[in-house]
Write a protein that holds these residues in place. Structure first.
Motif, short mmCIF file in Angstrom:
data_model
loop_
_atom_site.label_atom_id
_atom_site.label_comp_id
_atom_site.label_asym_id
_atom_site.label_seq_id
_atom_site.Cartn_x
_atom_site.Cartn_y
_atom_site.Cartn_z
N ILE A 87 6.75 -13.89 24.46
CA ILE A 87 5.94 -13.13 23.52
C ILE A 87 4.46 -13.36 23.78
O ILE A 87 3.66 -12.42 23.78
CB ILE A 87 6.32 -13.51 22.06
N ARG A 88 4.09 -14.60 24.05
CA ARG A 88 2.69 -14.88 24.36
C ARG A 88 2.26 -14.14 25.64
O ARG A 88 1.15 -13.63 25.71
CB ARG A 88 2.48 -16.38 24.55
N ASP A 89 3.16 -14.07 26.60
CA ASP A 89 2.81 -13.37 27.84
C ASP A 89 2.66 -11.87 27.62
O ASP A 89 2.01 -11.19 28.41
CB ASP A 89 3.86 -13.65 28.93
N ARG A 90 3.25 -11.36 26.55
CA ARG A 90 3.06 -9.95 26.21
C ARG A 90 1.71 -9.69 25.56
O ARG A 90 1.35 -8.55 25.29
CB ARG A 90 4.15 -9.49 25.23
N GLY A 91 0.98 -10.76 25.25
CA GLY A 91 -0.36 -10.55 24.72
C GLY A 91 -0.60 -10.99 23.30
O GLY A 91 -1.47 -10.48 22.61
N LEU A 92 0.18 -11.96 22.84
CA LEU A 92 -0.05 -12.48 21.50
C LEU A 92 -0.80 -13.82 21.60
O LEU A 92 -0.49 -14.64 22.44
CB LEU A 92 1.30 -12.74 20.80
N SER A 93 -1.80 -13.97 20.74
CA SER A 93 -2.31 -15.31 20.52
C SER A 93 -2.17 -15.60 19.04
O SER A 93 -2.03 -14.69 18.23
CB SER A 93 -3.75 -15.45 21.00
N HIS A 94 -2.21 -16.87 18.69
CA HIS A 94 -1.69 -17.25 17.37
C HIS A 94 -2.44 -18.47 16.85
O HIS A 94 -2.38 -19.53 17.45
CB HIS A 94 -0.19 -17.53 17.54
N ILE A 95 -3.15 -18.28 15.76
CA ILE A 95 -3.73 -19.42 15.04
C ILE A 95 -2.71 -19.81 13.98
O ILE A 95 -2.45 -19.03 13.06
CB ILE A 95 -5.07 -19.05 14.39
N PRO A 96 -2.08 -20.98 14.11
CA PRO A 96 -0.96 -21.30 13.22
C PRO A 96 -1.43 -21.74 11.85
O PRO A 96 -2.58 -22.13 11.67
CB PRO A 96 -0.27 -22.45 13.94
N GLU A 97 -0.53 -21.66 10.88
CA GLU A 97 -0.95 -21.93 9.50
C GLU A 97 -1.17 -23.41 9.24
O GLU A 97 -1.92 -23.77 8.36
CB GLU A 97 0.07 -21.36 8.51
N ASP A 98 -0.50 -24.27 9.99
CA ASP A 98 -0.69 -25.70 9.78
C ASP A 98 -1.21 -26.30 11.08
O ASP A 98 -0.48 -26.46 12.04
CB ASP A 98 0.63 -26.36 9.38
N ARG A 99 -2.50 -26.61 11.10
CA ARG A 99 -3.09 -27.01 12.38
C ARG A 99 -2.57 -28.34 12.86
O ARG A 99 -2.56 -28.62 14.05
CB ARG A 99 -4.61 -27.01 12.31
#
Lengths: 499, 351
Positions: free
Chosen positions: A325-337
């Motif tokens: 999924i990340r390779d498809r172009g998603l980046s993600h700031i997660p809710e719990d750092r």
């Protein structure tokens, strides 16, 4: 019955409860409401002797008391029904209720008497149970009744219920609320901790609202409504940012009728459809715990969906691995750092390269390129203003705001077509918040799609082109930037309806 | 700056532990009524005093280094491999049997029989990982219990089907390795063999893999925060399987080189009585699973053993002195774990 005066609880630098005053009179239901992390649970843990206050006094029946253990609390007639049940699954209902106070025949357990006593007790308070049923065979609603009976059997006059409806179906909720009214009629007093305002309005006599560890309001039910309560719960000033018009393009993220189950196999996300287009920030508002976490994890590949389709740029990524999924172009700031977003004991460098360590120029044929990594990391921390003595410092020495900037740096500067930002500024200082907001807006202005999930209304209102409201796993409202307002959102967030 | 600080604290911890261990040893020596200086000098002499003793110490360190590296590698990925003993023994017995039954002798025989030993040991450890994945069987428990199965099974193999019947009586053992296939000695007449060179090469290789490769990065991140690793797209299952496999193979190699370079046959109990695997585990833990540190401490622990033999030869202090010092080191390791546990608990409470 019970009074708290100036209760303060500090964990190191962090103040969980700040000068809290609270009182409970006989035969009332006093609700304590507040968002997750507002300090409700800490307060109750102190009442039940699981924590000791840093300062302040507790009075029970007008006498100052020190409650140092749950046993002290039980001795004073205070009983607690925990959010997570504390029952023995292989024991019967009666055995669970009388546990630790078993009726005995000489030195043996008197099963007959126990069953009788429990049945009578249940009847007295209008609850239906079968004392011989095993806990593991009983539905959740019954298990909760057993918890309440256990507390009553121990002779409690004051009953604390911590988020009692979180695990129940709507019908069971109705039963529970009826039981609570019955208990009060029989002379008991109840403290109800929750963040569900409609239940509060239905059953409570008085309401105390907590926000950031302080009492932000103490009201009679007659004198208030859900709208006011939610404002007191969430209420922060909003500064609406200027968003330059960007003609939004095609849908980058397409979530189509997705269902996700939580760890207990209960539907946490039900039939959610969201589209996020190029050059658009879509905000998902909601009180935490209404299915947002599960939705985030489903989109990012951390949990499996039970039905529905998720597409990124027209590619089906439903139930693909995180890497795909990340390779498809998603980046993600997660809710719990601290849980998802970083490895505390690892260096800043290691934390920053997580999403790119496999790719050229940072690595060739599986070997990390030290020089390229150093310049990449140094550039990132400069551009995102991460303040640290060295890139080899471990991440645990960064302040919350600095660590969040590091995570934002890692995820935003990648120029991916889609950013999922979950609680991107939770618990960070104003400076870091402003900075991260600007970065998110800049990403949008560059024509990327952003899905923003936040329980912070001000953040949603400041950034979103479009706002969706999530409540109990469903989307209950959708607004454009032009006609959204805090009042409408907070009403929907609390489970109210809006016409 | 802080990197330096980290390095220094990494070195100070084990050095301090060893220092206290020697201090407690001093008390034991005093109780035995001997001169402390003399005893420690004998210990030093017995470990490093002459080329012969040095070679003994280095030879003894070989299986400890390799088993320790195996434990360290799995630990870096966050998995506790307590099965080094069983893996070491399975590696050794496989090698001892394969070398005898191969139709040719020489270097190729050596390579194949050692490779077979590593493979079997690796699969044993992989099996524990597979059970964790498939049935949620705790690795601590499965790896520990597999030791008993492996050690007893190996004992059976050399007592019954592959027993060397040409020599009579004594401990059960397998047939002697042919001279042409033996792992050669580094110096003629000395015990230390080429396994030592191999151990040093693998130490450096492992340090490189952990620090400088993408796979090593995945291992480290998984070990430091499993959730962060998964969030970043690291496949926990894959990394676990590979790291458990490598961990087992290294422990197996420890047993295999001991067979091909030292005993020249599998002798029941000869690899378990000296506690090679457990000493290796201790080295890995004292060194915080740093490969180079593990190797250095493994040599030190080996020296403690060989030195204690010297002490026993020349003084009235029994060689249990080495056990006492090691016991103090174990105490330090468990104290470290307890502290980390308490700290993490406190932090969670504050949340």
């Amino acid at each position: 019955m019970l009074e708290l005066r100036g209760i303060t609880k500090k964990y190191g630098e962090f103040t969980a409860n700040d000068q809290i005053d609270f009182s409970l009179v006989k035969q009332e239901i006093h609700a304590i409401v507040g968002e997750n992390g507002a300090g409700k649970t800490t307060l109750m843990r102190m009442l039940y002797g699981m924590e000791e206050p840093t300062s302040g006094d507790i009075f029970v029946h007008d006498k100052k008391r020190k409650i140092q253990s749950p046993n002290d609390a039980i001795g004073l007639g205070i009983g607690m029904v925990h959010q997570h049940f504390m029952l023995f699954p292989s024991f019967t209902i009666a055995e669970n209720v009388v546990f630790h106070h078993e009726p005995r025949k000489k030195w043996r357990y008197d099963r007959k008497k126990a069953n009788q006593e429990v049945e009578q007790l249940a009847k007295k308070f209008g609850m239906e149970i079968n004392p011989n049923q095993k806990i593991s065979d009983a539905p959740v609603g019954v298990q909760q009744r057993v918890e309440i009976l256990k507390v009553l059997y121990q002779g409690a006059e004051i009953i604390i219920l911590d988020e009692p409806t979180a695990v129940l179906t709507p019908l069971e909720v109705k039963d529970l609320l009826n039981s609570l009214r019955e208990l009060v009629k029989m002379g008991k007093s109840i403290i109800l901790i929750t963040h569900k305002l409609n239940e509060v309005m239905e059953v409570a006599d008085r309401i105390t609202v907590l926000r950031d560890g302080k009492v932000s309001g103490s009201l009679k039910k007659e004198a208030t409504d859900t709208e006011e309560l939610s404002r007191l719960m969430v209420g922060r000033e909003l500064q609406k940012k200027q968003l330059p018009k960007v003609t939004s393009g095609k849908a980058v993220l397409d979530v189509n009728q997705v269902y996700v189950n939580d760890s207990k196999n209960k539907a946490a996300v039900e039939n959610i459809s969201v589209q996020v287009h190029q050059g658009e920030i879509v905000g998902v508002a909601g009180v935490s715990g209404n299915g947002q976490s599960e939705l985030i994890q489903a989109i990012t590949g951390l949990v499996k969906t039970s039905a529905g389709k998720i597409r990124i740029n027209d590619h089906d990524v439903t139930n693909h691995s995180v890497r795909q999924i990340r390779d498809r172009g998603l980046s993600h700031i997660p809710e719990d750092r601290y849980l998802w977003g970083a490895a505390k004991s690892a260096s800043i460098l290691d934390n920053l390269i997580m999403t790119d360590y496999r790719k050229s120029p940072l690595a060739q044929r599986g070997i990390l390129n030290k020089g390229k990594i150093h310049s990449y990391v140094n550039n990132s921390i400069k551009r995102f203003d991460v303040k640290a003595s060295s890139i080899n410092t471990s991440a645990q020495y960064l302040s919350g705001g600095n660590l969040q900037k590091l995570i934002a740096a890692r995820e935003i500067q990648k120029d991916t077509p889609l950013l999922l930002a979950a609680e991107p500024t939770r618990g960070v200082d104003i400076g870091a918040m402003e900075f991260i907001h600007e970065q998110i807006i800049e990403k949008r202005n560059n024509g990327d799609a952003v899905l923003l999930i936040s329980s912070e209304l001000s953040e949603i209102l400041a950034l979103s082109d479009r706002v969706l409201v999530m409540f109990e796993g469903k989307i209950v409202g959708e607004f454009d930037r032009e006609n959204v307002s805090e009042e409408k959102l907070s009403l929907l967030m609390a489970g109210g309806t809006y016409e | 700056m802080s990197k330096m600080k980290g390095h220094i604290s990494n070195i100070i911890q084990p050095v301090f532990a060893i220092f206290v261990g020697l201090a407690v040893g001093t008390i034991a020596i005093l109780l035995a009524g001997e001169s402390v200086f003399l005893t420690y000098r004998e210990m030093w002499e017995g470990a490093f005093g002459s080329l012969y003793f040095l070679s003994n110490t280095l030879e003894r360190s070989i299986p400890i280094i390799l088993a320790g590296l195996g434990v360290a590698f799995a630990f870096r990925a966050g998995f506790f491999n307590l099965g080094a003993e069983g893996q070491l023994v399975m590696g050794a017995v496989t090698t001892a049997i394969v070398t005898v039954y191969l139709p040719f002798q020489g270097f190729l025989n050596l390579v194949i029989s050692i490779g077979a030993g590593m493979l079997i040991a690796g699969l044993l450890s992989f099996f524990a990982g597979w059970m964790e994945q498939k049935f949620q069987i705790n690795l601590l428990i499965s790896t520990l219990l597999l030791n008993y199965i492996a050690v007893l099974f190996a004992g059976y193999l050399v007592s019954e089907p592959f027993r060397d019947t040409t020599s009579s009586g004594g401990v059960a053992h397998s047939v002697m390795v042919e001279d042409a296939s033996k792992l050669p000695k580094l110096l003629t007449g000395m015990n230390v063999h080429y396994g030592f060179v191999l151990a040093i090469i693998i130490t450096i290789l492992l340090a490189f893999i952990i620090k400088r490769t993408t796979f090593g990065y995945e291992v480290r991140m998984l070990g430091q925060n499993m959730f962060f690793a998964q969030y970043g797209g690291i496949n926990r299952k894959k990394v676990m399987f590979i790291s458990m496999l490598i961990s087992g193979m290294l422990a197996g190699l420890a047993g295999s080189v001991e067979v091909m370079g030292m005993h020249y046959r599998f002798i029941e109990g000869a690899l378990t009585t000296p506690q090679f695997a457990w000493t290796g585990l201790m080295a890995a833990l004292l060194a915080n699973s740093n490969p180079v540190g593990t190797a250095i401490i493994a040599i030190f622990l080996a020296a403690l053993d060989t030195g204690a033999l010297g002490v026993e030869r020349n003084t009235d202090v029994p060689n249990a002195i080495s056990d006492i010092i090691q016991a103090v080191l174990i105490l330090f390791i468990s104290a470290k774990f307890t502290m980390a546990f308490i700290k993490s608990k406190r932090k969670r409470g504050a949340k």
